[in-house]
Design a protein around this motif. Structure first.
Motif, mmCIF file in Angstrom:
data_model
loop_
_atom_site.group_PDB
_atom_site.id
_atom_site.type_symbol
_atom_site.label_atom_id
_atom_site.label_comp_id
_atom_site.label_asym_id
_atom_site.label_seq_id
_atom_site.Cartn_x
_atom_site.Cartn_y
_atom_site.Cartn_z
ATOM 1 N N ILE A 120 0.841 -1.205 0.000
ATOM 2 C CA ILE A 120 0.000 0.000 0.000
ATOM 3 C C ILE A 120 0.870 1.247 0.000
ATOM 4 N N SER A 121 1.969 1.211 0.754
ATOM 5 C CA SER A 121 2.828 2.400 0.822
ATOM 6 C C SER A 121 3.469 2.665 -0.525
ATOM 7 N N LEU A 122 3.785 1.617 -1.280
ATOM 8 C CA LEU A 122 4.364 1.804 -2.616
ATOM 9 C C LEU A 122 3.349 2.459 -3.542
ATOM 10 N N ILE A 123 2.117 1.987 -3.476
ATOM 11 C CA ILE A 123 1.068 2.526 -4.345
ATOM 12 C C ILE A 123 0.812 3.985 -4.016
ATOM 13 N N ASN A 124 0.851 4.324 -2.732
ATOM 14 C CA ASN A 124 0.503 5.684 -2.322
ATOM 15 C C ASN A 124 1.698 6.614 -2.191
ATOM 16 N N LYS A 125 2.860 6.167 -2.573
ATOM 17 C CA LYS A 125 4.061 6.961 -2.357
ATOM 18 C C LYS A 125 3.974 8.302 -3.069
ATOM 19 N N ILE A 126 3.437 8.310 -4.274
ATOM 20 C CA ILE A 126 3.349 9.547 -5.032
ATOM 21 C C ILE A 126 2.397 10.502 -4.339
ATOM 22 N N ALA A 127 1.364 9.998 -3.717
ATOM 23 C CA ALA A 127 0.393 10.861 -3.057
ATOM 24 C C ALA A 127 1.003 11.522 -1.836
ATOM 25 N N ILE A 128 1.894 10.822 -1.118
ATOM 26 C CA ILE A 128 2.397 11.392 0.130
ATOM 27 C C ILE A 128 3.487 12.403 -0.105
ATOM 28 N N VAL A 129 4.273 12.287 -1.143
ATOM 29 C CA VAL A 129 5.343 13.229 -1.394
ATOM 30 C C VAL A 129 4.977 14.115 -2.565
ATOM 31 N N GLU A 130 4.438 15.299 -2.261
ATOM 32 C CA GLU A 130 4.050 16.222 -3.325
ATOM 33 C C GLU A 130 5.098 17.326 -3.361
ATOM 34 N N ASN A 131 6.182 17.088 -3.986
ATOM 35 C CA ASN A 131 7.297 18.017 -3.889
ATOM 36 C C ASN A 131 7.931 18.209 -5.240
ATOM 37 N N LYS A 132 7.192 18.778 -6.187
ATOM 38 C CA LYS A 132 7.753 18.902 -7.530
ATOM 39 C C LYS A 132 8.625 20.135 -7.670
ATOM 40 N N LYS A 133 8.380 21.167 -6.796
ATOM 41 C CA LYS A 133 9.125 22.394 -7.012
ATOM 42 C C LYS A 133 10.026 22.750 -5.834
ATOM 43 N N SER A 134 10.289 21.870 -4.914
ATOM 44 C CA SER A 134 10.993 22.255 -3.692
ATOM 45 C C SER A 134 12.455 22.537 -3.964
ATOM 46 N N GLN A 135 13.024 23.380 -3.107
ATOM 47 C CA GLN A 135 14.449 23.661 -3.197
ATOM 48 C C GLN A 135 15.194 22.665 -2.322
ATOM 49 N N PRO A 136 16.489 22.506 -2.574
ATOM 50 C CA PRO A 136 17.270 21.569 -1.764
ATOM 51 C C PRO A 136 17.243 21.981 -0.293
ATOM 52 N N ILE A 137 17.199 20.973 0.579
ATOM 53 C CA ILE A 137 17.166 21.256 2.011
ATOM 54 C C ILE A 137 18.591 21.449 2.480
ATOM 55 N N THR A 138 18.891 22.638 2.983
ATOM 56 C CA THR A 138 20.267 22.935 3.398
ATOM 57 C C THR A 138 20.287 23.455 4.828
ATOM 58 N N TYR A 139 21.388 23.172 5.514
ATOM 59 C CA TYR A 139 21.527 23.501 6.934
ATOM 60 C C TYR A 139 22.635 24.519 7.118
ATOM 61 N N ASN A 140 22.341 25.568 7.869
ATOM 62 C CA ASN A 140 23.329 26.608 8.140
ATOM 63 C C ASN A 140 23.952 26.325 9.508
ATOM 64 N N GLU A 141 25.224 25.924 9.477
ATOM 65 C CA GLU A 141 25.911 25.522 10.722
ATOM 66 C C GLU A 141 26.070 26.686 11.692
ATOM 67 N N ILE A 142 26.200 27.897 11.121
ATOM 68 C CA ILE A 142 26.447 29.063 11.990
ATOM 69 C C ILE A 142 25.145 29.487 12.677
ATOM 70 N N LYS A 143 24.083 29.578 11.884
ATOM 71 C CA LYS A 143 22.807 30.023 12.463
ATOM 72 C C LYS A 143 22.080 28.912 13.190
ATOM 73 N N LYS A 144 22.518 27.675 12.966
ATOM 74 C CA LYS A 144 21.803 26.501 13.521
ATOM 75 C C LYS A 144 20.354 26.485 13.065
ATOM 76 N N ARG A 145 20.154 26.808 11.837
ATOM 77 C CA ARG A 145 18.828 26.797 11.233
ATOM 78 C C ARG A 145 18.949 26.254 9.811
ATOM 79 N N LEU A 146 17.856 25.728 9.290
ATOM 80 C CA LEU A 146 17.873 25.310 7.892
ATOM 81 C C LEU A 146 17.656 26.537 7.015
ATOM 82 N N ASP A 147 18.348 26.582 5.878
ATOM 83 C CA ASP A 147 18.123 27.676 4.922
ATOM 84 C C ASP A 147 16.841 27.422 4.135
ATOM 85 N N HIS A 148 16.628 26.146 3.807
ATOM 86 C CA HIS A 148 15.394 25.777 3.126
ATOM 87 C C HIS A 148 14.828 24.547 3.820
ATOM 88 N N TYR A 149 13.537 24.573 4.058
ATOM 89 C CA TYR A 149 12.903 23.512 4.818
ATOM 90 C C TYR A 149 12.175 22.532 3.897
#
Lengths: 170, 209
Positions: free
Chosen positions: B42-71
């Motif tokens: 079931i998870s294989l069949i529904n995988k496309i439904a759960i991840v709707e991320n066609k336009k997202s930017q790469p998830i990056t972490y800022n070590e200095i700010k201790k925050r992600l630049d993109h979530y």
């Protein structure tokens, strides 16, 4: 309606981002303060402020969007003051009917998009991807497995039928 | 005539009930024997439904700010949760709506991300196996959170059972990094429960320390 107020806070936070006189940190500080409405204290919860900060960190808004959202936020505060509520949870149906159009208006006239349904507010990033859904903190993580329960019900019905049939044969 | 029809009707209903009984028994047996395979399918069949991320930017972490630049976007899978002592290895999704919780661990969007130095809240279903073994976790057990931007380690410091309305047990703060895992309790319950089992873990530098 806590959700709508938080949505408006998010939209306003984005609005204030590029005002030179106020830094992002100053505006966050302003939004984290307590509002006195009808003699009672109203304050955004920590979890919603976390999302406010996160939204602002990854979304740049235009000045015109920000001005517009800021005005609408002030209107929302006036709506909250219009009835004797003691907390955001007590927002009335009448107030709700006035707040939702504000959110829809902001969504239609600015680049900040959000959709409001009965139990959920969905907020979108400027690139159209889903930023968050404003929901309650503690979820119900037990699965109401109606299929298992239904099957068990059928099984017991079967047992009952078999027993009755045996009794009749006897 | 009426009595005869009534008798025939009764017989037919009995046969139908017996048929349902045997079918339900077979279905229950199959679902019990092959529950993992069915869930995986079931998870294989529904995988496309759960991840709707066609336009997202790469998830990056800022070590200095201790925050992600993109979530991660809401519903996006961004990591894996591993608890070796109770054989847990699950995907982590941003967001904790009911449809997300069907496929893995849900990260409450109002909490911080791993690495940001604050409270991180993960929810998981109990009776489908995701967090079913959570009550078997022990103090000092190690937890590994592997994300797209780094791997973070935590050590269990406390476990407890609370009421669902006890929001004070989920203290949101950004002074120290605390991982909170929770699920409905008892873990064998089939439906609604008003209790939660919570695990608290503080961040450590290495899982082998």
């Amino acid at each position: 309606m806590k959700k709508i107020l938080i949505l408006l806070l998010i939209l306003s936070l984005g609005c204030m981002q590029s005002i030179n006189a106020m830094t992002k940190e100053q505006f966050t500080e302003k939004l984290s303060q307590t509002y006195n409405i009808n003699g009672y204290e109203f304050k955004a919860s920590k979890d919603h402020l976390v999302q406010l900060e996160r939204y602002l960190n990854q979304n740049e808004l235009s000045e015109s969007d920000m001005d517009y959202i800021s005005e609408k936020f002030d209107e929302a505060i006036e709506i909250l003051k219009s009835e004797p509520i003691r907390s955001i949870e007590e927002v009335t149906i009448s107030q709700k009917s006035k707040l939702i159009p504000i959110v829809n208006d902001i969504s239609s006239k600015t680049s900040v998009k959000a959709t409001v349904s009965k139990n959920t507010i969905i907020i979108y990033n400027l690139d159209g991807t889903e930023f968050t859904r404003v929901t309650f903190l503690v979820k119900q993580t037990g699965r109401g497995n109606i299929y298992v329960m239904g099957s068990l019900g059928i099984v017991f019905l079967g047992f009952w039928t078999m027993i009755r049939k045996k009794k009749e044969n006897v | 005539m009426y009595k005869k029809m009534k008798k025939i009707g009764k017989e037919i209903l009995k046969e139908i009930a017996l048929s349902f009984f045997f079918c339900a028994s077979i279905i229950l047996l199959i679902s019990w024997l092959y529950s993992k395979e069915i869930r995986f399918g079931i998870s294989l069949i529904n995988k496309i439904a759960i991840v709707e991320n066609k336009k997202s930017q790469p998830i990056t972490y800022n070590e200095i700010k201790k925050r992600l630049d993109h979530y991660p976007n809401y519903k996006e899978k961004y990591g894996n949760l591993k608890i070796p002592t109770i054989n847990v290895e699950l995907p982590i999704y941003h967001g904790d709506s009911m449809d997300i919780l069907r496929y893995g661990v849900g990260h409450y969007a109002g909490s911080y991300f791993p690495g940001e130095g604050g409270t991180i809240i993960f929810a998981g279903h109990n009776n489908t196996g995701f967090f079913r073994e959570l009550p078997n976790i022990n103090i000092e057990d190690k937890i590994e959170v592997e994300t797209l931007y780094g791997t973070f380690y935590y050590q269990v410091t406390e476990t407890k059972i609370i009421s669902e309305s006890d929001l004070a047990s989920f203290p949101l703060q950004n002074e120290s990094e605390v991982l909170i895992l929770y699920t409905c309790y008892p873990v064998t319950s089939l439906g609604y429960t008003n209790k939660r089992y919570i695990v608290y873990a503080t961040r450590i530098e290495d899982i082998y320390e």
